[in-house]
Design a protein around this motif. Structure first.
Motif, PDB file in Angstrom:
ATOM      1  N   VAL A 157      -6.870   5.558   4.441  1.00  0.00           N
ATOM      2  CA  VAL A 157      -5.558   6.122   4.759  1.00  0.00           C
ATOM      3  C   VAL A 157      -5.753   7.177   5.833  1.00  0.00           C
ATOM      4  O   VAL A 157      -6.567   8.096   5.674  1.00  0.00           O
ATOM      5  CB  VAL A 157      -4.888   6.758   3.520  1.00  0.00           C
ATOM      6  CG1 VAL A 157      -3.531   7.347   3.907  1.00  0.00           C
ATOM      7  CG2 VAL A 157      -4.719   5.727   2.413  1.00  0.00           C
ATOM      8  N   LEU A 189      -2.245   2.703   6.791  1.00  0.00           N
ATOM      9  CA  LEU A 189      -2.802   2.266   5.516  1.00  0.00           C
ATOM     10  C   LEU A 189      -3.523   0.944   5.734  1.00  0.00           C
ATOM     11  O   LEU A 189      -2.948   0.009   6.301  1.00  0.00           O
ATOM     12  CB  LEU A 189      -1.693   2.066   4.490  1.00  0.00           C
ATOM     13  CG  LEU A 189      -0.760   3.261   4.242  1.00  0.00           C
ATOM     14  CD1 LEU A 189       0.551   2.809   3.630  1.00  0.00           C
ATOM     15  CD2 LEU A 189      -1.440   4.275   3.346  1.00  0.00           C
ATOM     16  N   CYS A 200     -10.791   0.713   1.344  1.00  0.00           N
ATOM     17  CA  CYS A 200      -9.465   1.216   1.724  1.00  0.00           C
ATOM     18  C   CYS A 200      -9.584   2.464   2.587  1.00  0.00           C
ATOM     19  O   CYS A 200     -10.551   3.223   2.488  1.00  0.00           O
ATOM     20  CB  CYS A 200      -8.648   1.542   0.479  1.00  0.00           C
ATOM     21  SG  CYS A 200      -8.298   0.111  -0.564  1.00  0.00           S
ATOM     22  N   LEU A 209      -5.701   4.952  -3.021  1.00  0.00           N
ATOM     23  CA  LEU A 209      -5.406   3.584  -2.584  1.00  0.00           C
ATOM     24  C   LEU A 209      -6.490   2.625  -3.080  1.00  0.00           C
ATOM     25  O   LEU A 209      -6.188   1.510  -3.537  1.00  0.00           O
ATOM     26  CB  LEU A 209      -5.298   3.528  -1.060  1.00  0.00           C
ATOM     27  CG  LEU A 209      -4.896   2.176  -0.470  1.00  0.00           C
ATOM     28  CD1 LEU A 209      -3.520   1.740  -0.969  1.00  0.00           C
ATOM     29  CD2 LEU A 209      -4.909   2.215   1.057  1.00  0.00           C
ATOM     30  N   SER A 265      -7.128   8.229   0.270  1.00  0.00           N
ATOM     31  CA  SER A 265      -7.824   6.939   0.414  1.00  0.00           C
ATOM     32  C   SER A 265      -8.409   6.504  -0.928  1.00  0.00           C
ATOM     33  O   SER A 265      -8.392   5.316  -1.273  1.00  0.00           O
ATOM     34  CB  SER A 265      -8.938   7.040   1.460  1.00  0.00           C
ATOM     35  OG  SER A 265      -8.416   7.331   2.742  1.00  0.00           O
ATOM     36  N   MET A 289       0.812  -1.209   0.000  1.00  0.00           N
ATOM     37  CA  MET A 289       0.000   0.000   0.000  1.00  0.00           C
ATOM     38  C   MET A 289       0.851   1.266   0.000  1.00  0.00           C
ATOM     39  O   MET A 289       0.469   2.286  -0.583  1.00  0.00           O
ATOM     40  CB  MET A 289      -0.948  -0.027   1.200  1.00  0.00           C
ATOM     41  CG  MET A 289      -1.972  -1.159   1.123  1.00  0.00           C
ATOM     42  SD  MET A 289      -3.020  -1.250   2.589  1.00  0.00           S
ATOM     43  CE  MET A 289      -1.829  -1.867   3.799  1.00  0.00           C
TER      44      MET A 289
END
Length: 382
Positions: free
Chosen positions: A185, A172, A183, A199, A196, A150
């Motif tokens: 972050v 992460l 996901c 990701l 996010s 990630m």
């Protein structure tokens, strides 16, 4: 589905905070006990464990453990939430403490070991800040498929989110059932939708199995001493200014009282720039915490309507301090509806959202623009 919240100490378990610290000390024998903390003397690092929420959902317990770390370089305690699930609370607690021992603590220690894999350079209002990426990075992977790197997925965006602080704690996480990933972050505990989303975009492009998989990577970035600038205010001072600003905004009735009360805020601020930020940020933070919309990551200072380079909220340290102070105010003061309406009236995003909501747009579908706020030529970003 029945659920309830219970105190974990009411269960027949010997796994209290002291027992969990004992398990950590077994895994890290170099530590020394210090009251309710464990001390890594060589790193001047202290750590303790606390219990957060415990919930029972049907026959499964969800236990939230909190790892709290303290260091002279941290401007506030570093808090890592470790959720864990099992049919009984003790099993869940043991699972959670194993994840902390195998993931969160080694990730934290890796940054203090001094082995650097690379550096990340952030530009904050023309000032360069260099951060060291630890050589040892730990990804706790569970379930099907290969681990998801990630950090590599969001590495190019990270400079946009790093500011002037000594340390940034990056969390992460990605979880997927088949081809449906989710996901998140977080930077210093705060979720950032923009990074996010990147990701998630990378996660959607991966080949995964049909079963469940999850990844969690925690990284502490420490700034090179050569690029650190000493901040002229503390988190406590920002908290006090936040409370004062709210008190000053509440009795405003007209233009004259607005000028008088806002001037008092600017006068009380430890720095000129912090007074500008208090008046610009606090109403917007209140609106976000009250309405719970998905906000934009960006802030744009503007001098005489001329927009300066975009900043992320994580790059402006006062924003996070004010978020914490507003959260405490809303929880403890529990302001009446009339007071909230008065405070919300100073938020441009609230006024915009009100028009959209009246038009029937669901909050989840609203596109929130960056916050543009007026500054002057003497404005500095910390």
């Amino acid at each position: 589905m029945a659920s309830d919240t219970q105190n974990p100490m009411l269960f027949e378990s010997k796994l209290d905070e002291a027992a969990l610290l004992g398990m950590i000390r077994e895994a890290f024998p170099e530590t020394e006990p210090q009251d309710e903390w464990l001390l890594w003397k060589s790193h001047t690092l202290r750590l303790k464990i606390a219990f957060g929420e415990v919930r029972r959902i049907d026959k499964v317990f969800r236990v939230q453990l909190l790892m709290i770390a303290r260091h002279p370089w941290f401007d506030e305690d570093l808090v890592v939430s470790q959720p864990c699930f099992a049919p009984d609370p003790e099993q869940a607690i043991r699972s959670g403490i194993r994840d902390i021992i195998n993931g969160a603590i080694p990730s934290l220690l890796a940054a203090f070991e001094g082995d650097t894999a690379q550096e990340i350079t952030a530009d904050v209002a023309g000032n360069k800040h260099i951060f060291r990426v630890p050589k040892r990075r730990i990804n706790v992977h569970k379930g099907d498929g290969e681990p998801f790197d990630m950090f590599a997925a969001v590495e190019e965006l990270l400079p946009q989110y790093l500011g002037t602080k000594h340390c940034y704690w990056i969390e992460l996480s990605s979880a997927a059932f088949g081809d449906k990933p989710d996901c998140d972050v977080r930077i210093n505990g705060t979720a950032y939708p923009g990074i996010s989303a990147e990701l998630l975009r990378k996660a959607l492009g991966r080949k995964t199995g049909e079963g469940y998989s999850s990844d969690r990577e925690l990284i502490l970035l420490i700034q090179d001493p050569a690029t650190i600038r000493q901040c002229p205010f503390t988190k406590q001072q920002v908290g006090e200014l936040t409370a004062y600003t709210i008190r000053m905004l509440l009795p405003i009735k007209d233009k004259e009282s607005f000028e008088r009360q806002t001037a008092a805020v600017r006068e009380a601020a430890p720095t000129h720039s912090l007074g500008i930020e208090a008046l610009a940020f606090i109403p917007e933070i209140i609106a976000h915490q009250v309405i719970q919309y998905m906000d934009n990551d960006a802030l744009i200072p503007a001098v005489n309507k001329r927009e300066l380079p975009e900043l992320k909220k994580s790059q402006v340290r006062s924003y996070g301090y004010m978020e914490d102070a507003v959260f405490q105010y809303l929880c403890k003061a529990r302001p009446e509806k009339s007071s909230l309406q008065q405070l919300l009236s100073y938020s441009g995003k609230f006024r915009m959202l009100g028009d959209d909501i009246e038009a029937g747009t669901p909050i989840a579908n609203l596109r929130i623009p960056p916050l543009v706020y007026d500054v002057d030529e003497g404005y500095e970003v910390w």
